[in-house]
Design an enzyme around this catalytic site. Structure first.
Site, PDB file in Angstrom:
ATOM      1  N   LYS A  71      39.929  48.967  38.700  1.00  0.00           N
ATOM      2  CA  LYS A  71      40.769  48.929  39.896  1.00  0.00           C
ATOM      3  C   LYS A  71      41.702  50.139  39.931  1.00  0.00           C
ATOM      4  O   LYS A  71      41.793  50.843  40.942  1.00  0.00           O
ATOM      5  CB  LYS A  71      41.589  47.645  39.935  1.00  0.00           C
ATOM      6  CG  LYS A  71      42.460  47.524  41.188  1.00  0.00           C
ATOM      7  CD  LYS A  71      43.690  46.667  40.965  1.00  0.00           C
ATOM      8  CE  LYS A  71      44.791  47.424  40.252  1.00  0.00           C
ATOM      9  NZ  LYS A  71      46.082  46.703  40.207  1.00  0.00           N
ATOM     10  N   ASP A 105      41.957  44.294  43.908  1.00  0.00           N
ATOM     11  CA  ASP A 105      43.143  43.669  43.329  1.00  0.00           C
ATOM     12  C   ASP A 105      43.178  42.213  43.760  1.00  0.00           C
ATOM     13  O   ASP A 105      42.194  41.676  44.279  1.00  0.00           O
ATOM     14  CB  ASP A 105      44.408  44.424  43.754  1.00  0.00           C
ATOM     15  CG  ASP A 105      44.584  44.470  45.274  1.00  0.00           C
ATOM     16  OD1 ASP A 105      43.871  43.726  45.996  1.00  0.00           O
ATOM     17  OD2 ASP A 105      45.426  45.241  45.746  1.00  0.00           O
TER      18      ASP A 105
END
Length: 217
Positions: free
Chosen positions: A128, A147
């Protein structure tokens, strides 16, 4: 309800993105990083399981105390902990930001690496974070940063049934053409904060309600 075909799901996904573009045409990273890829890397690392606002409150003091990568690499962990104490998991994060600075110096010549593989070698940097640094810091789009907001919204929209961020990203990449990948994280984060809120989604006000199988449920 009949199973949705991949073709129909892709069409719905594109319709979602069209509306996101209308509502969030200039979505930007909420973290303050002064156009510095290293500071962006540290800010995203610090943002795990913490609000962006919380990170933005501590990073000015962090960079005032340690303005360069060598400064942070030589920092005392206790001093860094004191600066970032108000954010979650500050013990681990303090260790990781120092180790990250040390590795950028020792293995990458003081420059943040520009590949997904190398970025993920940095302590505290997962896929991420690497996606955001590549996209926001270097303008290189390799994927979609998943996320908590993106993970939740992807499930609400029935775009995935997967239970890990990596698998959710794979499903989203199959649905969306590459030119859509860049803005999705920033747009969906804004949407998740304003409308598709985790504990109390505002389905009655949602501009995606007719496209969302979970709307009102």
């Amino acid at each position: 309800m009949p199973r949705e075909s991949m073709k129909a799901k892709r069409e719905r996904a594109l319709a979602v993105e069209d509306r996101m573009n209308v509502h969030y045409p200039a979505a930007e990273c909420a973290l303050h990083y002064w156009n510095d890829p290293f500071r962006l890397t540290i800010a995203v690392l610090l943002s795990a399981q913490t609000t962006d606002k919380g990170v933005n409150r501590v990073t000015p003091a962090l960079w005032e105390r340690y303005p360069t990568i060598p400064d942070l690499a030589a920092a005392n962990i206790g001093d860094v902990e004191d600066i970032i104490r108000t954010i979650g998991f500050y013990h681990t994060k303090a260790a990781n930001v120092i180790k990250c600075a040390q590795m950028v110096l020792s293995e990458f010549g003081g420059e943040v690496p520009r590949t997904m593989e190398e970025l993920q070698r940095l302590p505290g940097v997962g896929r991420k974070t690497a996606n955001i640094v590549m996209n926001e810091g270097f303008g290189i789009v390799e994927g979609i940063a998943v996320d908590t907001h993106v993970f939740r919204i992807a499930h609400k929209l029935k775009f995935t049934k997967e239970e890990t961020a990596g698998k959710v990203e794979e499903d989203l990449l199959k649905l969306y053409p590459r030119e859509c990948w860049g803005p999705i994280n920033h747009q969906w984060v804004l949407f998740g904060r304003a409308t598709c809120i985790a504990r109390r989604p505002k389905c009655g006000e949602c501009f995606l309600c007719d496209l969302c199988p979970s709307c009102g449920k």
